[in-house]
Enzyme design. Structure first.
Site, PDB file in Angstrom:
ATOM      1  N   ASP A   1      10.973  15.231   9.326  1.00  0.00           N
ATOM      2  CA  ASP A   1      10.522  14.931   7.961  1.00  0.00           C
ATOM      3  C   ASP A   1       9.015  15.151   7.831  1.00  0.00           C
ATOM      4  O   ASP A   1       8.305  14.348   7.221  1.00  0.00           O
ATOM      5  CB  ASP A   1      10.881  13.488   7.589  1.00  0.00           C
ATOM      6  CG  ASP A   1      10.929  13.275   6.072  1.00  0.00           C
ATOM      7  OD1 ASP A   1      10.988  14.282   5.341  1.00  0.00           O
ATOM      8  OD2 ASP A   1      10.916  12.111   5.631  1.00  0.00           O
TER       9      ASP A   1
ATOM     10  N   VAL B   1       5.622  -0.675   2.608  1.00  0.00           N
ATOM     11  CA  VAL B   1       4.542  -0.803   3.582  1.00  0.00           C
ATOM     12  C   VAL B   1       3.475  -1.714   2.993  1.00  0.00           C
ATOM     13  O   VAL B   1       3.009  -1.492   1.875  1.00  0.00           O
ATOM     14  CB  VAL B   1       3.931   0.567   3.936  1.00  0.00           C
ATOM     15  CG1 VAL B   1       2.861   0.414   5.009  1.00  0.00           C
ATOM     16  CG2 VAL B   1       5.011   1.533   4.403  1.00  0.00           C
TER      17      VAL B   1
ATOM     18  N   SER C   1      10.359   6.032   4.134  1.00  0.00           N
ATOM     19  CA  SER C   1      11.758   6.427   3.983  1.00  0.00           C
ATOM     20  C   SER C   1      12.646   5.213   3.772  1.00  0.00           C
ATOM     21  O   SER C   1      13.595   5.247   3.001  1.00  0.00           O
ATOM     22  CB  SER C   1      12.210   7.195   5.236  1.00  0.00           C
ATOM     23  OG  SER C   1      11.443   8.350   5.404  1.00  0.00           O
ATOM     24  N   PHE C   2      12.318   4.124   4.486  1.00  0.00           N
ATOM     25  CA  PHE C   2      13.123   2.915   4.393  1.00  0.00           C
ATOM     26  C   PHE C   2      12.186   1.716   4.280  1.00  0.00           C
ATOM     27  O   PHE C   2      11.495   1.380   5.226  1.00  0.00           O
ATOM     28  CB  PHE C   2      14.030   2.759   5.624  1.00  0.00           C
ATOM     29  CG  PHE C   2      14.925   3.937   5.858  1.00  0.00           C
ATOM     30  CD1 PHE C   2      16.106   4.081   5.149  1.00  0.00           C
ATOM     31  CD2 PHE C   2      14.582   4.917   6.772  1.00  0.00           C
ATOM     32  CE1 PHE C   2      16.928   5.172   5.357  1.00  0.00           C
ATOM     33  CE2 PHE C   2      15.402   6.008   6.986  1.00  0.00           C
ATOM     34  CZ  PHE C   2      16.583   6.138   6.276  1.00  0.00           C
ATOM     35  N   GLY C   3      12.169   1.072   3.138  1.00  0.00           N
ATOM     36  CA  GLY C   3      11.373  -0.124   2.973  1.00  0.00           C
ATOM     37  C   GLY C   3       9.975   0.142   2.439  1.00  0.00           C
ATOM     38  O   GLY C   3       9.585   1.272   2.186  1.00  0.00           O
TER      39      GLY C   3
ATOM     40  N   ILE D   1       0.815  -1.218   0.000  1.00  0.00           N
ATOM     41  CA  ILE D   1       0.000   0.000   0.000  1.00  0.00           C
ATOM     42  C   ILE D   1       0.846   1.264   0.000  1.00  0.00           C
ATOM     43  O   ILE D   1       0.305   2.364   0.102  1.00  0.00           O
ATOM     44  CB  ILE D   1      -0.960   0.022   1.210  1.00  0.00           C
ATOM     45  CG1 ILE D   1      -0.183  -0.098   2.523  1.00  0.00           C
ATOM     46  CG2 ILE D   1      -2.009  -1.063   1.097  1.00  0.00           C
ATOM     47  CD1 ILE D   1      -1.044   0.045   3.768  1.00  0.00           C
TER      48      ILE D   1
ATOM     49  N   LYS E   1       5.472  -2.124   8.035  1.00  0.00           N
ATOM     50  CA  LYS E   1       6.652  -1.583   7.354  1.00  0.00           C
ATOM     51  C   LYS E   1       7.728  -2.660   7.386  1.00  0.00           C
ATOM     52  O   LYS E   1       8.089  -3.164   8.446  1.00  0.00           O
ATOM     53  CB  LYS E   1       7.131  -0.314   8.051  1.00  0.00           C
ATOM     54  CG  LYS E   1       8.286   0.362   7.340  1.00  0.00           C
ATOM     55  CD  LYS E   1       8.662   1.674   7.994  1.00  0.00           C
ATOM     56  CE  LYS E   1       7.624   2.747   7.748  1.00  0.00           C
ATOM     57  NZ  LYS E   1       8.109   4.078   8.177  1.00  0.00           N
TER      58      LYS E   1
ATOM     59  N   SER F   1       5.208   3.101   0.285  1.00  0.00           N
ATOM     60  CA  SER F   1       6.614   2.972   0.651  1.00  0.00           C
ATOM     61  C   SER F   1       6.999   4.160   1.506  1.00  0.00           C
ATOM     62  O   SER F   1       6.498   5.267   1.301  1.00  0.00           O
ATOM     63  CB  SER F   1       7.503   2.899  -0.595  1.00  0.00           C
ATOM     64  OG  SER F   1       7.297   4.037  -1.407  1.00  0.00           O
TER      65      SER F   1
END
Length: 717
Positions: A579, A429, A425-427, A421, A444, A423
């Site tokens: 962020d 979702v 900052s890292f990886g 569903i 995540k 993405s």
């Protein structure tokens, strides 16, 4: 030399280019009987219709037209040219509107001819045949493909590396022939879903479906052309513009005969799983097989039964009403069941109700399967009296009044993985579901390549907390844009991703607030590190802006107020998000704001507050504050600037500095240039943004101070 006959029968010689337009002014003056002024008009070069139709009283007096009667005749005649021009423009506009209307009507009739049913899509197979598939209820690419794969003949099924036949959706691709570029376009998942559910996309009647190890055959392309020609034939009834399309098609057909078509989107696999939507929980509950396409159906059914029973137990023990906002599948299904039962009860006669209704029993929730016996049912029989499975025991026994209620949501020991569903900052979702309770989650996930990387548990929480600052400092040294760069290997980048995910987990454990996404726990399994987060149905601010455009100011103030409340909570916990941007602000279907993605957030301590060290350059460039760009300080006020940038996003539908690249934006911010404030904002809204964009962070207001701004009080909705 041109010669023109005048009304009096004499010849008028026109010998130079300047007097080429004399016949018009001459005829104009002759028609109204004012030829005595012809020389004056010629001397002033008033000889064309465009010049004459703008005559006025002052110009005529300057030309020597002193008689009022002559002036009136000239002005009346010149004004008639303007009226004629306006009438001509109106007629042209009417003709244009009629053409547009006929185009719309013809397009509708064309669509109804080519796609007889509203939710049907035509897929062309590699043998040249076509299958019409009803995609109603399929809201991701996997479920659409799955519905077609069940109908594929055996010889067209894909084979895996071992030569075995496979029906896995990832082993199939969908193409569409783009006749404007003369290429075969390999569709992304989101493109496939968009085309299938759009009413105005004629491509949906000629999608080419092939196994992953194949490309569209000549037979499939030929069938696609035939369907395309039918489209052109329908368009040819609209107007002359279709003749160009027909000519274009002939050229394409000729080009295709000479060689193979080029395939576009060859790098599709990199992002093929991204389907960035967060549908409502109730939507998911009615299409579970579609949103969990890779999950074994028996396992999914077992989860549904247990979730329903769990919800029923709690409802009876606590005598609690079912929450309308619950993301628990059992709660949703029980609520639907109770609503149906209540409607039936209200329709019964009161006397029959007292004599025939046994209120000590809870009605079972049973849904009949669709007529199509081959289709996997998306509606599950959760409570079956006849079921003999071990897990189907009656939960109304001796201990039914002794219920153990969880005080908090525990880390799921077993969970089901659904569609991607989004993405962060890292990886990536994924949609997830607790296999025991049926609770929907956002998971995540990042792959772990190094086996010695572990997930912090409650036992080593203190040790991790002590080491957190040291790890964070090291991470900032690596990520610092302003520092001397070293060659980064894939292993270092991957390690940073895992570290950031663990860092996010440590922060989220401490956060419990309505406007912060809830943390359920974490696990390490199958080479992946997972963070289980609250599932927020709806979408992010940025996705809403992409879908619906800029927001109304009253809605902006409502969202801004909630963002600041969440930011104030973070700052009270000495946490800087770093962020804040539209993509990291989720809005659920009831309008509640949830701040997410804490991958680069920082927890301040008294030690690093006092340190006079250079701050790191972290965050998303267009939302960065001047002190972050200049790397002069790390303070909570950076989040205030970023919040102001989110307000700009909601006003304009674009990020701040939309006309600049990232490097240009860094230069602008570093030279104390503030984002442009929308001119259509109210005076209070402009004042709010000016305070949020205070260049000196020491004078920039805090989140609590901005919450008291009149702009946020004036539009409470």
């Amino acid at each position: 030399m041109e010669q023109t006959q005048t009304a009096e029968g004499t010849d008028l010689l026109i010998g130079d280019e300047k007097t080429n337009d004399l016949p018009f002014v001459q005829l104009f003056l002759e028609e109204i009987g004012c030829t005595q002024y012809l020389d004056s008009f010629i001397q002033c070069n008033l000889v064309t219709e465009e010049e004459i139709k703008y005559l006025d009283k002052d110009i005529l007096i300057a030309l020597g037209v002193n008689k009022i009667g002559d002036r009136l005749k000239i002005l009346r005649k010149s004004k008639s040219f303007q009226r004629d021009k306006r009438i001509e423009q109106v007629n042209r506009l009417k003709n244009l509107m009629e053409k547009v209307s006929s185009l719309s009507t013809a397009t509708l009739s064309m669509n109804s001819e080519l796609i007889p049913e509203k939710h049907c899509v035509i897929f062309i197979l590699n043998d040249g045949s076509a299958k019409k598939v009803n995609v109603n209820g399929c809201f991701n690419a996997d479920s659409i493909k799955k519905r077609l794969i069940r109908r594929l003949p055996h010889e067209l099924l894909a084979t895996n590396s071992n030569g075995e036949v496979t029906k896995m959706v990832q082993d199939y691709d969908v193409f569409v022939l783009d006749y404007t570029k003369n290429v075969l376009h390999l569709l992304y998942d989101v493109e496939l879903v968009t085309i299938c559910h759009a009413n105005d996309r004629v491509e949906k009647n000629r999608l080419i479906f092939v196994s992953k190890d194949q490309t569209p055959s000549d037979k499939a392309i030929s069938t696609s052309k035939k369907l395309y020609l039918r489209t052109l034939s329908a368009l040819s009834q609209v107007g002359p513009s279709s003749s160009n399309l027909l000519a274009q098609n002939k050229g394409i057909s000729h080009n295709n005969a000479e060689g193979k078509l080029r395939i576009d989107n060859t790098e599709k696999d990199r992002i093929r799983q991204i389907f960035n939507q967060r549908p409502p929980s109730e939507f998911i509950s009615t299409n579970l097989a579609g949103y969990f396409p890779h999950t074994d159906m028996k396992r999914l059914q077992k989860t549904m039964r247990e979730s329903f029973r769990h919800s029923a137990r709690l409802s009876i023990a606590q005598r609690r009403p079912l929450s309308a906002e619950s993301n628990n599948i059992g709660d949703i299904l029980l609520k639907h069941s109770n609503a149906v039962d209540m409607a039936l009860l209200q329709g019964l006669d009161q006397t029959r109700l007292s004599s025939k209704l046994d209120t000590t029993k809870i009605p079972k929730l049973a849904h009949k399967r669709p007529e199509d016996n081959d289709a996997i049912s998306n509606q599950l029989e959760l409570l079956s009296v006849e079921s003999g499975e071990e897990e189907d025991h009656d939960f109304f026994g001796e201990d039914s009044d002794i219920v153990s209620l969880p005080t908090k949501i525990a880390t799921p020991k077993n969970w089901l993985k659904g569609a991607c569903i989004g993405s962060g900052s890292f990886g990536s979702v994924y949609l997830g579901m607790n296999a025991h309770t049926g609770e929907l989650m956002a998971v995540k996930q990042v792959e772990i390549k190094n086996n010695n990387i572990g997930v912090p548990t409650d036992n080593n929480k203190q040790a991790n907390s002590d080491e957190n600052n040291e790890q964070e400092e090291q991470q900032e040294k690596i990520e610092d844009v302003g520092a001397v760069s070293h060659p980064k290997t894939n292993q270092n980048i991957h390690r940073k991703m895992v570290d950031a995910l663990q860092h996010e987990m440590n922060l989220l454990k401490e956060l419990h607030h309505e406007n912060i996404v809830t943390y359920y726990g974490a696990s390490q399994e199958g080479g992946n590190l997972n963070i289980f987060l609250e599932y927020v149905p709806g979408g992010s601010v940025s996705s809403m802006l992409n879908n619906y455009g800029p927001f109304e100011e009253s809605l902006i103030t409502n969202f801004t107020r909630q963002i600041l409340i969440g930011v104030a909570y973070l700052h009270k916990k000495n946490i800087i998000h770093r962020d804040i941007k539209g993509a990291n602000i989720l809005i659920d279907i009831k309008g509640c704001v949830k701040i997410t993605d804490f991958g680069i957030s920082k927890k301040l301590s008294p030690l690093n507050k006092k340190q006079n060290k250079r701050a790191s350059l972290q965050g998303s460039v267009f939302w960065m504050s001047p002190e972050v760009v200049k790397q002069t300080a790390t303070t909570a006020k950076a989040d205030i600037w970023s919040t102001g940038c989110v307000v700009i996003e909601m006003f304009t539908g674009k990020h701040p500095f939309p006309d600049f690249s990232q490097m240009q934006a860094i230069f602008k911010i570093g030279t104390n240039t503030t984002p442009e404030i929308p001119s259509w904002a109210t005076s209070e809204g402009k004042n709010f943004l000016r305070k949020a964009f205070e260049l000196d962070y020491q004078y920039r207001p805090s989140a609590l101070e901005l919450l008291q701004h009149p702009w946020l009080d004036a539009h409470i909705i």
